[in-house]
Design a protein around this motif. Structure first.
Motif, PDB file in Angstrom:
ATOM      1  N   GLY A  65      25.545  60.536   9.453  1.00  0.00           N
ATOM      2  CA  GLY A  65      24.102  60.387   9.471  1.00  0.00           C
ATOM      3  C   GLY A  65      23.629  58.974   9.259  1.00  0.00           C
ATOM      4  O   GLY A  65      22.444  58.702   9.364  1.00  0.00           O
ATOM      5  N   LEU A  66      24.544  58.024   8.943  1.00  0.00           N
ATOM      6  CA  LEU A  66      24.127  56.642   8.714  1.00  0.00           C
ATOM      7  C   LEU A  66      24.719  55.757   9.781  1.00  0.00           C
ATOM      8  O   LEU A  66      25.922  55.726   9.969  1.00  0.00           O
ATOM      9  N   GLY A  67      23.881  54.985  10.469  1.00  0.00           N
ATOM     10  CA  GLY A  67      24.389  53.977  11.382  1.00  0.00           C
ATOM     11  C   GLY A  67      24.673  52.714  10.600  1.00  0.00           C
ATOM     12  O   GLY A  67      23.947  52.366   9.684  1.00  0.00           O
ATOM     13  N   ILE A  68      25.741  52.002  10.935  1.00  0.00           N
ATOM     14  CA  ILE A  68      26.053  50.750  10.266  1.00  0.00           C
ATOM     15  C   ILE A  68      25.764  49.619  11.223  1.00  0.00           C
ATOM     16  O   ILE A  68      26.359  49.517  12.276  1.00  0.00           O
ATOM     17  N   THR A  69      24.821  48.766  10.886  1.00  0.00           N
ATOM     18  CA  THR A  69      24.428  47.646  11.713  1.00  0.00           C
ATOM     19  C   THR A  69      24.724  46.369  10.959  1.00  0.00           C
ATOM     20  O   THR A  69      24.214  46.161   9.868  1.00  0.00           O
ATOM     21  N   ILE A  70      25.570  45.518  11.510  1.00  0.00           N
ATOM     22  CA  ILE A  70      26.021  44.338  10.804  1.00  0.00           C
ATOM     23  C   ILE A  70      25.470  43.097  11.489  1.00  0.00           C
ATOM     24  O   ILE A  70      25.448  43.012  12.703  1.00  0.00           O
ATOM     25  N   ALA A  71      25.029  42.134  10.708  1.00  0.00           N
ATOM     26  CA  ALA A  71      24.472  40.918  11.276  1.00  0.00           C
ATOM     27  C   ALA A  71      25.576  39.973  11.695  1.00  0.00           C
ATOM     28  O   ALA A  71      26.335  39.503  10.875  1.00  0.00           O
ATOM     29  N   ALA A  72      25.676  39.719  12.997  1.00  0.00           N
ATOM     30  CA  ALA A  72      26.609  38.707  13.469  1.00  0.00           C
ATOM     31  C   ALA A  72      25.909  37.358  13.473  1.00  0.00           C
ATOM     32  O   ALA A  72      24.703  37.281  13.320  1.00  0.00           O
ATOM     33  N   GLN A  73      26.684  36.290  13.657  1.00  0.00           N
ATOM     34  CA  GLN A  73      26.084  34.971  13.544  1.00  0.00           C
ATOM     35  C   GLN A  73      26.694  34.004  14.526  1.00  0.00           C
ATOM     36  O   GLN A  73      27.794  34.213  15.033  1.00  0.00           O
ATOM     37  N   PRO A  74      26.000  32.889  14.835  1.00  0.00           N
ATOM     38  CA  PRO A  74      26.605  31.858  15.656  1.00  0.00           C
ATOM     39  C   PRO A  74      27.714  31.159  14.878  1.00  0.00           C
ATOM     40  O   PRO A  74      27.668  31.071  13.658  1.00  0.00           O
ATOM     41  N   SER A 133      27.887  45.664   2.701  1.00  0.00           N
ATOM     42  CA  SER A 133      26.963  46.351   3.598  1.00  0.00           C
ATOM     43  C   SER A 133      25.936  47.125   2.781  1.00  0.00           C
ATOM     44  O   SER A 133      26.298  47.942   1.935  1.00  0.00           O
ATOM     45  N   HIS A 134      24.667  46.859   3.043  1.00  0.00           N
ATOM     46  CA  HIS A 134      23.589  47.582   2.378  1.00  0.00           C
ATOM     47  C   HIS A 134      22.822  48.359   3.453  1.00  0.00           C
ATOM     48  O   HIS A 134      22.136  47.770   4.285  1.00  0.00           O
ATOM     49  N   THR A 135      22.978  49.662   3.447  1.00  0.00           N
ATOM     50  CA  THR A 135      22.398  50.518   4.470  1.00  0.00           C
ATOM     51  C   THR A 135      21.257  51.343   3.909  1.00  0.00           C
ATOM     52  O   THR A 135      21.392  51.929   2.834  1.00  0.00           O
ATOM     53  N   ARG A 136      20.152  51.380   4.622  1.00  0.00           N
ATOM     54  CA  ARG A 136      19.028  52.251   4.295  1.00  0.00           C
ATOM     55  C   ARG A 136      18.880  53.276   5.403  1.00  0.00           C
ATOM     56  O   ARG A 136      18.949  52.944   6.585  1.00  0.00           O
ATOM     57  N   LYS A 160      25.698  51.348  -0.460  1.00  0.00           N
ATOM     58  CA  LYS A 160      26.217  50.017  -0.754  1.00  0.00           C
ATOM     59  C   LYS A 160      27.731  50.090  -0.627  1.00  0.00           C
ATOM     60  O   LYS A 160      28.357  50.924  -1.293  1.00  0.00           O
ATOM     61  N   ALA A 161      28.284  49.273   0.236  1.00  0.00           N
ATOM     62  CA  ALA A 161      29.722  49.356   0.486  1.00  0.00           C
ATOM     63  C   ALA A 161      30.332  47.972   0.590  1.00  0.00           C
ATOM     64  O   ALA A 161      29.684  47.030   1.063  1.00  0.00           O
ATOM     65  N   TRP A 162      31.582  47.875   0.126  1.00  0.00           N
ATOM     66  CA  TRP A 162      32.333  46.624   0.212  1.00  0.00           C
ATOM     67  C   TRP A 162      33.592  46.898   1.030  1.00  0.00           C
ATOM     68  O   TRP A 162      34.360  47.820   0.725  1.00  0.00           O
ATOM     69  N   PHE A 163      33.785  46.112   2.079  1.00  0.00           N
ATOM     70  CA  PHE A 163      34.931  46.261   2.961  1.00  0.00           C
ATOM     71  C   PHE A 163      35.839  45.034   2.830  1.00  0.00           C
ATOM     72  O   PHE A 163      35.355  43.902   2.772  1.00  0.00           O
ATOM     73  N   ALA A 164      37.146  45.278   2.796  1.00  0.00           N
ATOM     74  CA  ALA A 164      38.110  44.189   2.670  1.00  0.00           C
ATOM     75  C   ALA A 164      38.337  43.524   4.020  1.00  0.00           C
ATOM     76  O   ALA A 164      38.063  44.096   5.075  1.00  0.00           O
ATOM     77  N   ALA A 165      38.886  42.299   3.956  1.00  0.00           N
ATOM     78  CA  ALA A 165      39.089  41.524   5.176  1.00  0.00           C
ATOM     79  C   ALA A 165      40.181  42.102   6.054  1.00  0.00           C
ATOM     80  O   ALA A 165      40.189  41.876   7.261  1.00  0.00           O
ATOM     81  N   SER A 353      18.887  51.341   9.140  1.00  0.00           N
ATOM     82  CA  SER A 353      19.080  49.906   9.371  1.00  0.00           C
ATOM     83  C   SER A 353      19.955  49.369   8.250  1.00  0.00           C
ATOM     84  O   SER A 353      19.973  49.908   7.147  1.00  0.00           O
ATOM     85  N   THR A 354      20.712  48.318   8.555  1.00  0.00           N
ATOM     86  CA  THR A 354      21.684  47.791   7.605  1.00  0.00           C
ATOM     87  C   THR A 354      21.742  46.279   7.687  1.00  0.00           C
ATOM     88  O   THR A 354      21.603  45.709   8.758  1.00  0.00           O
TER      89      THR A 354
END
Length: 366
Positions: A65-74, A133-136, A160-165, A353-354
Motif C-alpha cells: 500500500g505504500l509507494g517508495i519514491t526516492i529523490a535522485a540527483q545530478p 526513507s521517509h514515506t507518507r 521511516k526506513a534505513w537501507f544499507a548500501a 509520497s516519499t
C-alpha cells in the motif's frame, strides 16, 4: 509545391526534433518520425532482457500500500550525495521553468520528460552509509457496520526506513498506521455512530523489534529475489533500455487477471516500479521507462494534481473498471514524486509520497 503545416503540427515537429536530433522532416518522413518518437531516444541500445535475473543481494522492501519514491540527483564529480530539494508548486521569479505545461497531453508529456533525464543519477551510497526513507501515505478503508454495509474511513500512515548500501538491504523500519483516522464523509460518520463503531487507533510496528511483542513487530521478508516489486541497483542496471522490450518485462510481471485488463495492469506495474526504483534509475533507464509507459493505450493526463506533500506534479493515469491509477512526475526535474489510486467517482483510495537522503548512521534523518 510544399504545404504549410498547421500550428499543432509545427509544435509536434519541434518535439520530434528535440527527441531524435534529426534535420527538419519533410512530409514523407513525418509519419515515420511520429511513430519512432515513442520507441527511440538519444540513449544507445542496451543488451536485451534475458529473462529472470538471480542475484545474491538483498532487496528494497516495500510495505503493502505504500509507494517508495526516492529523490535522485545530478552528479557533481563524486561529492557526497543528498536528495534533491522538493520542487513543484506555482512558478516563482527565477525558478526553473517546467518542462511541460498544464495542458500537455500524456504521451507528449512523457516523451518530453524522458528527453530531459540526463542530469538525474542514482543516489551514490558509499560503503557504511545508509539511505533514509521517509514515506507518507493516505488510504481509505471500509469498516463493516451491520445493516449499513460499510463506513469509509480515511487514515494516514508513516514509514521511516534505513537501507544499507549493499543492495539497499533493510536495516531498520518503523511503520505507524491509522494516524489521524476520520470518517470519509458525514454519512460515514453517521453509520459509525449508529452502529457503535469507533475509529481505528494509531498503531506502530518496528523491524527489528527487541522486545519480542508480536503485535509490535513488523515482518520484513528478506532477502528476496530482485525484480519489479523488489528492485536492486544491479537488477535495475540489467533491464533493457529499449522501450518495447522494457514494456514486455512489465507485462510479464503484471500477469493475468480476470478483474482488470492487461494494459491497466501493465501501467500500474510500470508506474509502481517507477516510484519504487526512482533512486536507482540511470538516465537511459528512466528515459526508456517513461517511453515504455507512453506506448500503453488509454493513458491520460490528469490535470491539477499534487503529491501527498503538496508538490505540484504532472499526473499520468489510466482507468479500469471504476479505478484510476496515477503516477505523479516532477515537471522540472522529471523524477517521480508520488502515486495515487482513485475511484473514478472521485474518492482517493491510496496516496503516497516519499523523500529520501543518504545518511551516515541508522537513526539519522539528515
Amino acid at each position: 509545391m510544399s504545404t504549410q503545416q498547421a500550428p499543432d503540427e509545427e509544435h509536434e515537429i519541434t518535439l520530434l526534433r528535440s527527441v531524435l536530433e534529426t534535420p527538419p522532416p519533410d512530409n514523407d518522413s513525418l509519419a515515420r518520425m511520429r511513430a519512432k518518437a515513442l520507441r527511440s531516444m538519444q540513449a544507445p541500445p542496451a543488451p536485451r532482457y534475458r529473462g529472470r535475473v538471480v542475484l545474491v543481494a538483498a532487496s528494497v522492501t516495500v510495505v503493502a500500500g505504500l509507494g517508495i519514491t526516492i529523490a535522485a540527483q545530478p552528479t557533481d564529480g563524486g561529492a557526497p550525495s543528498t536528495a534533491l530539494p522538493a520542487s513543484g508548486g506555482p512558478a516563482r521569479p527565477g525558478s526553473p521553468t517546467p518542462l511541460v505545461g498544464a495542458d500537455t497531453p500524456a504521451r507528449e508529456a512523457l516523451i518530453t520528460l524522458a528527453a530531459h533525464t540526463s542530469g538525474l543519477r542514482p543516489l551514490a551510497v558509499r560503503p557504511g552509509q545508509f539511505v533514509y526513507s521517509h514515506t507518507r501515505g493516505q488510504v481509505v478503508n471500509g469498516i463493516p457496520v451491520g445493516a449499513d454495509g460499510e463506513a469509509q474511513v480515511v487514515s494516514e500512515n508513516e514509514t521511516k526506513a534505513w537501507f544499507a548500501a549493499d543492495g539497499l538491504r533493510t536495516v531498520r523500519m518503523e511503520l505507524a498506521t491509522d494516524l489521524n483516522a476520520r470518517p470519509s464523509t458525514d454519512e460515514d460518520a453517521r453509520k459509525l455512530a449508529a452502529n457503535g463503531k469507533s475509529l481505528p487507533k494509531p498503531h506502530t510496528q518496528v523491524y527489528p523489534n527487541p522486545n519480542g511483542n508480536p503485535k509490535e513487530q513488523l515482518p520484513v521478508d528478506q532477502p528476496r529475489e530482485p525484480g519489479v516489486d523488489h528492485p536492486t541497483l544491479s537488477w535495475v542496471a540489467s533491464l533493457p533500455t529499449d522501450p518495447e522490450q522494457l514494456l514486455a518485462v512489465f507485462r510479464a510481471a503484471a500477469g493475468p487477471s480476470t478483474k482488470h485488463d492487461s494494459d491497466y495492469l501493465t501501467f500500474k506495474t510500470a508506474a509502481g516500479f517507477a516510484a519504487r526504483a526512482d533512486a536507482l534509475l540511470t538516465p537511459a533507464a528512466r528515459a526508456a521507462l517513461y517511453q515504455a509507459i507512453a506506448l500503453l493505450p488509454g493513458i491520460e493526463r490528469v490535470p491539477g494534481q499534487v503529491d501527498l506533500s503538496g508538490r505540484a506534479g504532472v499526473a499520468i493515469g489510466r482507468n479500469a473498471e471504476g479505478f484510476r491509477y496515477e503516477i505523479i512526475l516532477d515537471p522540472v526535474t522529471s523524477r517521480v514524486i508520488g502515486t495515487r489510486m482513485v475511484a473514478t467517482a472521485g474518492t482517493v483510495i491510496a496516496w503516497s509520497s516519499t523523500d529520501q537522503v543518504v545518511v551516515d548512521s541508522v537513526g539519522a534523518t539528515s
